[in-house]
Motif scaffolding. Structure first.
Motif, short mmCIF file in Angstrom:
data_model
loop_
_atom_site.label_atom_id
_atom_site.label_comp_id
_atom_site.label_asym_id
_atom_site.label_seq_id
_atom_site.Cartn_x
_atom_site.Cartn_y
_atom_site.Cartn_z
N GLU A 52 0.78 -1.29 -0.11
CA GLU A 52 0.03 -0.05 0.05
C GLU A 52 0.94 1.36 0.08
OE1 GLU A 52 -2.98 0.24 3.16
OE2 GLU A 52 -3.78 -1.81 2.48
N HIS A 53 0.57 2.09 -1.00
CA HIS A 53 1.23 3.39 -0.81
C HIS A 53 0.51 4.55 -1.92
CE1 HIS A 53 4.57 6.21 -2.08
NE2 HIS A 53 5.31 5.49 -1.25
N ASP A 54 0.69 5.61 -1.32
CA ASP A 54 -0.25 6.72 -1.83
C ASP A 54 0.21 6.82 -3.31
OD1 ASP A 54 -1.39 7.31 0.46
OD2 ASP A 54 -0.11 8.99 0.90
N LEU A 55 1.31 6.51 -4.01
CA LEU A 55 1.49 6.56 -5.32
C LEU A 55 1.37 5.14 -6.12
CD1 LEU A 55 4.65 8.84 -5.06
CD2 LEU A 55 2.43 9.57 -5.72
N ILE A 56 0.79 4.21 -5.61
CA ILE A 56 0.47 3.12 -6.40
C ILE A 56 -1.05 2.74 -6.28
CG2 ILE A 56 0.95 0.46 -6.15
CD1 ILE A 56 3.49 1.17 -4.88
N SER A 57 -1.65 2.66 -7.39
CA SER A 57 -3.00 2.12 -7.51
C SER A 57 -3.20 0.82 -8.17
CB SER A 57 -3.84 3.30 -8.19
OG SER A 57 -3.26 3.36 -9.51
N PHE A 58 -4.13 0.26 -8.07
CA PHE A 58 -4.31 -1.35 -8.43
C PHE A 58 -5.89 -1.27 -8.94
CE2 PHE A 58 -6.27 -5.32 -7.77
CZ PHE A 58 -5.38 -6.28 -8.45
N GLU A 59 -5.88 -2.09 -10.12
CA GLU A 59 -7.14 -2.25 -10.90
C GLU A 59 -7.27 -3.99 -11.03
OE1 GLU A 59 -10.28 -0.93 -14.43
OE2 GLU A 59 -8.36 0.13 -13.92
N LYS A 60 -8.45 -4.49 -10.54
CA LYS A 60 -8.55 -5.88 -10.81
C LYS A 60 -9.00 -6.41 -12.04
CE LYS A 60 -10.56 -9.90 -8.38
NZ LYS A 60 -9.12 -10.78 -8.48
N LYS A 61 -7.92 -6.14 -13.08
CA LYS A 61 -8.55 -6.65 -14.35
C LYS A 61 -7.02 -7.24 -14.99
CE LYS A 61 -12.66 -5.20 -15.06
NZ LYS A 61 -13.29 -4.08 -16.07
N PHE A 62 -7.09 -7.93 -15.80
CA PHE A 62 -5.95 -8.22 -16.83
C PHE A 62 -6.04 -7.27 -18.11
CE2 PHE A 62 -7.16 -13.14 -15.82
CZ PHE A 62 -6.18 -13.14 -14.91
N ILE A 63 -4.85 -6.98 -18.56
CA ILE A 63 -4.92 -6.27 -19.62
C ILE A 63 -4.81 -7.13 -21.07
CG2 ILE A 63 -3.24 -4.58 -20.88
CD1 ILE A 63 -4.58 -3.61 -18.13
N GLY A 64 -5.86 -6.56 -21.77
CA GLY A 64 -6.12 -7.67 -23.02
C GLY A 64 -6.74 -6.72 -24.00
#
Length: 260
Positions: free
Chosen positions: A99-111
């Motif tokens: 967890e970091h203020d400059l790190i975001s996450f999206e629960k998706k594959f890139i396709g």
């Protein structure tokens, strides 16, 4: 007779494919050999698997797009210490390992398309690249990299100053369909990027064909050509900052056919 043989092979789920000729493989290797530039390489992400060599040209970079999430995010954490944001995406995990203020996450594959599990690379970029400027692409998506590269908008691709991509399934270079897919992706990248580093993953031994040695998985680092003032062929492998991906098995240097 040929149809009968094909029918029998189909029953046993055996598919015949044309093999890539020696001349085509040789031309491919000649086109992708790494260069030493006027910008030194540094290691980001620590001295273990998950760390990568990148050009020491990070000043002014706004963010990093990192599709494919492993158990650590040391690469992104070190970028955060340089005030560089990171955008992570991976459907196979529930969140970022840190967890970091400059790190975001999206629960998706890139396709190729956007749906419940996937998001198109161009849509993902436009959603997060709210500032104009240069970015990094750090991609490790287990073989999906070719489809992503071949579909990314070239205007978006050229906003990346640095590309760090783990290429998988390189053994498929010996088959015409695999060769065409891989070769197309590299040709697209090499229009505006120079290869500045290659590191073979020692997960398995290289495949030997026509006297060439082809590791199945390798890490490539690219630098956009407009950042380079001078370059020359690289003849020293491995790089002093290289680290074996698997410490419990023998490592090996980049095979000669991939060198200048």
């Amino acid at each position: 007779m040929i149809k009968i043989i094909r029918s029998i092979l189909f029953i046993f789920r055996i598919n015949l494919v044309r093999l890539t000729g020696e001349d085509k493989l040789k031309a491919f290797f000649n086109s992708i050999q790494p260069k030493i530039t006027d910008i030194n390489l540094i290691r980001i992400g620590g001295a273990s698997d998950g760390g990568y060599l990148v050009p020491n040209d990070l000043d002014g970079i706004i963010g990093c797009f990192s599709p494919g999430v492993a158990g650590t995010a040391n690469f992104e954490l070190e970028l955060a210490s340089r005030n560089i944001k990171s955008f992570l995406a991976d459907y196979s995990v529930d969140g970022s390992p840190v967890e970091h203020d400059l790190i975001s996450f999206e629960k998706k594959f890139i396709g190729l398309e956007t749906n419940d599990q996937f998001i198109n690379i161009n849509e993902w970029y436009k959603k997060n690249a709210t500032q104009a400027g240069d970015y990094i692409l750090q991609m490790d998506i287990e073989g999906g990299e070719y489809a992503v590269i071949n579909t990314i908008d070239e205007n978006i691709l050229n906003t990346f100053r640095v590309l760090v991509i783990e290429f998988h399934n390189l053994h498929y270079l010996i088959q015409i369909p695999g060769f065409d897919l891989i070769n197309f992706a590299f040709n697209k990248l090499l229009q505006n990027f120079e290869i500045v580093h290659i590191h073979p993953n020692n997960e398995s031994k290289p495949l030997k064909v026509y006297g060439f040695e082809i590791p199945n998985t390798m890490e490539f680092t690219f630098l956009r050509k407009d950042r380079i003032s001078a370059s020359k062929p690289n003849t020293v492998f491995p790089h002093p900052l290289d680290v074996a991906n698997f410490t419990d098995r023998d490592d090996f240097a980049l095979p000669k056919c991939w060198q200048s």
